[in-house]
Motif scaffolding. Structure first.
Motif, PDB file in Angstrom:
ATOM      1  N   VAL A   1       0.813  -0.997  -0.021  1.00 38.69           N
ATOM      2  CA  VAL A   1       0.078  -0.075  -0.006  1.00 38.69           C
ATOM      3  C   VAL A   1       0.771   1.057  -0.147  1.00 38.69           C
ATOM      4  CG1 VAL A   1      -1.708   1.228   1.115  1.00 38.69           C
ATOM      5  CG2 VAL A   1      -1.863  -1.173   1.190  1.00 38.69           C
ATOM      6  N   LEU A   2       0.806   2.042  -0.900  1.00 35.29           N
ATOM      7  CA  LEU A   2       1.492   3.396  -0.994  1.00 35.29           C
ATOM      8  C   LEU A   2       0.678   4.556  -1.336  1.00 35.29           C
ATOM      9  CD1 LEU A   2       4.434   1.805  -3.495  1.00 35.29           C
ATOM     10  CD2 LEU A   2       4.467   2.502  -1.019  1.00 35.29           C
ATOM     11  N   PRO A   3       1.253   5.824  -0.890  1.00 33.69           N
ATOM     12  CA  PRO A   3       0.501   6.792  -1.318  1.00 33.69           C
ATOM     13  C   PRO A   3       0.545   7.125  -3.034  1.00 33.69           C
ATOM     14  CG  PRO A   3       2.481   7.229  -0.087  1.00 33.69           C
ATOM     15  CD  PRO A   3       2.269   5.950  -0.325  1.00 33.69           C
ATOM     16  N   ASP A   4      -0.326   7.624  -3.560  1.00 32.12           N
ATOM     17  CA  ASP A   4      -0.684   7.799  -4.859  1.00 32.12           C
ATOM     18  C   ASP A   4       0.572   8.527  -5.540  1.00 32.12           C
ATOM     19  OD1 ASP A   4      -2.980   6.623  -5.542  1.00 32.12           O
ATOM     20  OD2 ASP A   4      -4.226   8.203  -5.128  1.00 32.12           O
ATOM     21  N   GLY A   5       0.975   9.630  -4.626  1.00 34.95           N
ATOM     22  CA  GLY A   5       2.102  10.400  -5.274  1.00 34.95           C
ATOM     23  C   GLY A   5       3.287   9.651  -5.758  1.00 34.95           C
ATOM     24  N   ILE A   6       3.624   8.525  -5.242  1.00 36.54           N
ATOM     25  CA  ILE A   6       4.821   7.734  -5.677  1.00 36.54           C
ATOM     26  C   ILE A   6       4.793   7.435  -7.208  1.00 36.54           C
ATOM     27  CG2 ILE A   6       6.226   5.779  -5.463  1.00 36.54           C
ATOM     28  CD1 ILE A   6       5.983   5.927  -2.231  1.00 36.54           C
ATOM     29  N   LEU A   7       3.460   7.026  -7.559  1.00 36.97           N
ATOM     30  CA  LEU A   7       3.287   6.634  -8.948  1.00 36.97           C
ATOM     31  C   LEU A   7       2.854   7.880  -9.858  1.00 36.97           C
ATOM     32  CD1 LEU A   7       1.111   3.439  -8.129  1.00 36.97           C
ATOM     33  CD2 LEU A   7       3.580   3.619  -8.541  1.00 36.97           C
ATOM     34  N   SER A   8       2.766   9.065  -9.248  1.00 36.89           N
ATOM     35  CA  SER A   8       2.368  10.449 -10.370  1.00 36.89           C
ATOM     36  C   SER A   8       3.210  11.592 -10.059  1.00 36.89           C
ATOM     37  CB  SER A   8       0.970  10.595  -9.948  1.00 36.89           C
ATOM     38  OG  SER A   8       0.722  10.907  -8.604  1.00 36.89           O
ATOM     39  N   ASN A   9       3.809  11.510  -8.991  1.00 40.49           N
ATOM     40  CA  ASN A   9       4.551  13.007  -8.668  1.00 40.49           C
ATOM     41  C   ASN A   9       5.894  12.942  -9.593  1.00 40.49           C
ATOM     42  OD1 ASN A   9       2.872  13.840  -6.760  1.00 40.49           O
ATOM     43  ND2 ASN A   9       3.981  13.450  -5.050  1.00 40.49           N
ATOM     44  N   SER A  10       6.059  14.071 -10.241  1.00 38.20           N
ATOM     45  CA  SER A  10       7.442  14.073 -10.940  1.00 38.20           C
ATOM     46  C   SER A  10       8.600  14.000 -10.132  1.00 38.20           C
ATOM     47  CB  SER A  10       7.290  15.617 -11.994  1.00 38.20           C
ATOM     48  OG  SER A  10       7.521  16.428 -11.155  1.00 38.20           O
ATOM     49  N   SER A  11       8.662  14.356  -8.956  1.00 34.12           N
ATOM     50  CA  SER A  11       9.492  14.191  -8.082  1.00 34.12           C
ATOM     51  C   SER A  11       9.988  12.649  -7.741  1.00 34.12           C
ATOM     52  CB  SER A  11       9.578  14.820  -6.868  1.00 34.12           C
ATOM     53  OG  SER A  11       8.418  14.541  -6.026  1.00 34.12           O
ATOM     54  N   ASP A  12       9.145  11.885  -7.834  1.00 33.45           N
ATOM     55  CA  ASP A  12       9.459  10.494  -7.524  1.00 33.45           C
ATOM     56  C   ASP A  12       9.576   9.763  -8.833  1.00 33.45           C
ATOM     57  OD1 ASP A  12       9.199  10.794  -4.948  1.00 33.45           O
ATOM     58  OD2 ASP A  12       6.841  10.570  -4.992  1.00 33.45           O
ATOM     59  N   ARG A  13      10.084  10.143  -9.929  1.00 34.99           N
ATOM     60  CA  ARG A  13      10.387   9.527 -10.961  1.00 34.99           C
ATOM     61  C   ARG A  13      11.350   8.529 -11.091  1.00 34.99           C
ATOM     62  NH1 ARG A  13      11.273  13.968 -14.368  1.00 34.99           N
ATOM     63  NH2 ARG A  13       9.164  13.941 -14.934  1.00 34.99           N
TER      64      ARG A  13
END
Length: 152
Positions: free
Chosen positions: A110-122
């Motif tokens: 289970v992960l926060p959505d941001g890891i899959l969508s934020n440009s900083s987590d590319r």
């Protein structure tokens, strides 16, 4: 997809778990006993400190969100946090989980959505894609875990 772990791995399955919260450990042990699962080892320690690599067939986890690791000795043990002053634990957990799985192992995280969508987590996404075969990504409603937080 439904997995019957006993069919996949036989009756000699050993269940491992770890958490830094003793209350969660207690709840987990009671749940396992209620389901007649006795071949288990549940430790009261941080999964990040686990030294088992290429060990687990399956990992099911909900790492802590938004908690920042600032200890340099821990940060420098992971590619995704090496040289940084701080990193959120969910990113360190991703790398630790991947390293802990046997070849062909399965992880459900289970992960926060941001890891899959934020440009900083590319870079995190590239690391996952380079080291895993992604079976599915499931988006859960925002309040999925809300009621469990109120009880803690």
């Amino acid at each position: 997809m439904k997995y019957d772990f006993h069919k996949l791995y036989g009756n000699d399955i050993k269940y491992y778990g770890s958490d830094i919260n003793p209350r969660i450990i207690s709840v987990c042990k009671r749940n396992l006993l209620a389901h007649k699962i006795i071949n288990c080892e549940i430790d009261n320690k941080d999964f990040i400190d686990n030294d088992k690599e290429n060990f687990y067939d399956v990992i099911l986890t909900n790492p802590p969100f938004g908690v920042k690791e600032k200890r340099k000795d821990r940060l420098d043990n992971f590619f995704l946090s090496m040289g940084k002053r701080e990193e959120v634990l969910e990113i360190i957990f991703i790398e630790k989980i991947i390293k802990s799985l046997k070849k062909g192992g399965i992880a459900s995280i289970v992960l926060p959505d941001g890891i899959l969508s934020n440009s900083s987590d590319r870079m995190v996404r590239k690391y996952i894609q380079s080291n895993c075969d992604i079976i599915a990504s499931i988006d859960l409603p925002e309040n999925t875990f809300k009621s469990s937080w109120h009880r803690m």
